[in-house]
Design an enzyme around this catalytic site. Structure first.
Site, PDB file in Angstrom:
ATOM      1  N   SER A  23       6.938  -4.247 -14.433  1.00 40.01           N
ATOM      2  CA  SER A  23       5.682  -4.327 -14.115  1.00 40.01           C
ATOM      3  C   SER A  23       4.713  -5.646 -13.976  1.00 40.01           C
ATOM      4  O   SER A  23       5.732  -6.736 -14.871  1.00 40.01           O
ATOM      5  CB  SER A  23       4.650  -3.749 -15.105  1.00 40.01           C
ATOM      6  OG  SER A  23       3.232  -3.932 -15.157  1.00 40.01           O
ATOM      7  N   TYR A  67       3.517  -1.863 -24.162  1.00 37.64           N
ATOM      8  CA  TYR A  67       3.931  -1.772 -22.914  1.00 37.64           C
ATOM      9  C   TYR A  67       4.338  -3.174 -22.301  1.00 37.64           C
ATOM     10  O   TYR A  67       5.142  -3.240 -21.486  1.00 37.64           O
ATOM     11  CB  TYR A  67       2.830  -1.420 -21.972  1.00 37.64           C
ATOM     12  CG  TYR A  67       3.065  -1.220 -20.513  1.00 37.64           C
ATOM     13  CD1 TYR A  67       3.730   0.045 -20.294  1.00 37.64           C
ATOM     14  CD2 TYR A  67       2.465  -1.755 -19.521  1.00 37.64           C
ATOM     15  CE1 TYR A  67       3.859   0.406 -18.928  1.00 37.64           C
ATOM     16  CE2 TYR A  67       3.058  -1.752 -18.301  1.00 37.64           C
ATOM     17  CZ  TYR A  67       3.646  -0.658 -17.871  1.00 37.64           C
ATOM     18  OH  TYR A  67       3.554  -0.535 -16.325  1.00 37.64           O
TER      19      TYR A  67
END
Length: 258
Positions: free
Chosen positions: A148, A162
């Site tokens: 990401s 995350y």
């Protein structure tokens, strides 16, 4: 040159393939002639997606829980009962947790780390015999890890696990790439930006939040299925056979934005 992006006849495994960018990549592979296995934990949604994708080509659903090694082993064994080799492994399954630093719980941290980074390592490990059988010097097997842009920069949101996990994905990809290249297995990553998915549905379903998010993207739109599918096809085809250890940023210019 006309077959540079050909994936016809290849066997692919896509985790988290029942929705979001996993389903987008699975569809792109299927429409271009690959046989695709998809997996996810929620069986009903997985089976529905497999039925939808099967109208386009060969798609097989195998429910699994990839948050622990036992689940990963069972999934790899199920594929091994059906296939002598695989050509493509896309480690896409992901989780997120948002909480202030004062309140962030251990269970949230562990859930995200188990899915986002531990499952990538152990899925690659357990599928290694099938990947070795699928790769050749001219046409290596492929592992694609989904990272990401939030593993590269601070998203400004309290998604600490995350961020840490996706940064780890990028570094693990580089490490695995150099270790597995001599087995004729290419390992690369994709670092997506803003795509419609379960993780971004709170933004997508709110017009004001969507406008704000898109205002940060130089290309002026969120990612489309063709964007992620096309990148996956590139990484799975002859066109990228000499690329290893890279994290391709796919964000419409968000990282580059001043």
């Amino acid at each position: 040159m006309q077959t540079l992006f050909d994936v016809s006849g290849k066997v692919a495994v896509v985790s988290g393939g029942s929705s979001g960018i996993g389903a987008m990549m699975a569809r792109g592979l299927i429409e271009n002639g690959a046989k695709v296995y998809i997996t996810a934990r929620k069986e009903e949604r997985l089976m529905a997606k497999a039925a939808e994708l099967s109208e386009l080509g060969e798609c097989i659903a195998i429910p699994s829980d990839l948050s622990n090694v036992e689940g990963i082993e069972a999934f790899a064994a199920a594929i091994g009962e059906r296939e002598e080799k695989i050509d493509i492994l896309i480690n896409n399954a992901g989780a997120n947790w948002s909480a202030s630093i004062e309140d962030f719980p251990e269970k949230g941290w562990d859930k995200v780390m188990d899915i986002n980074i531990k499952s990538i390592f152990f899925a690659t490990q357990k599928f290694l015999p099938l990947l070795k059988a699928g790769g050749t010097a001219d046409d290596p097997a492929r592992v694609i890890n989904i990272a990401s842009i939030n593993g590269i920069r601070n998203s400004g949101m309290p998604t600490y696990a995350y961020t840490a996990s996706k940064s780890a994905v990028i570094n693990l990809t580089e490490h695995l790439a150099t270790d597995l290249a001599h087995h004729n297995i290419n390992v690369n990553a994709i670092a997506p930006g803003f795509f419609p998915s379960n993780m971004t549905k709170q933004i997508v379903e709110n017009d004001d939040m969507t406008k704000l998010a898109i205002s940060q993207i130089p290309r002026g739109r969120m990612g489309a299925p063709e964007d992620i599918a096309g990148t996956a096809l590139y990484l799975c085809s002859r066109a990228s056979s000499w690329m290893i250890g890279q994290a391709l940023v796919l964000d419409g210019g968000m990282i580059s934005r001043p």
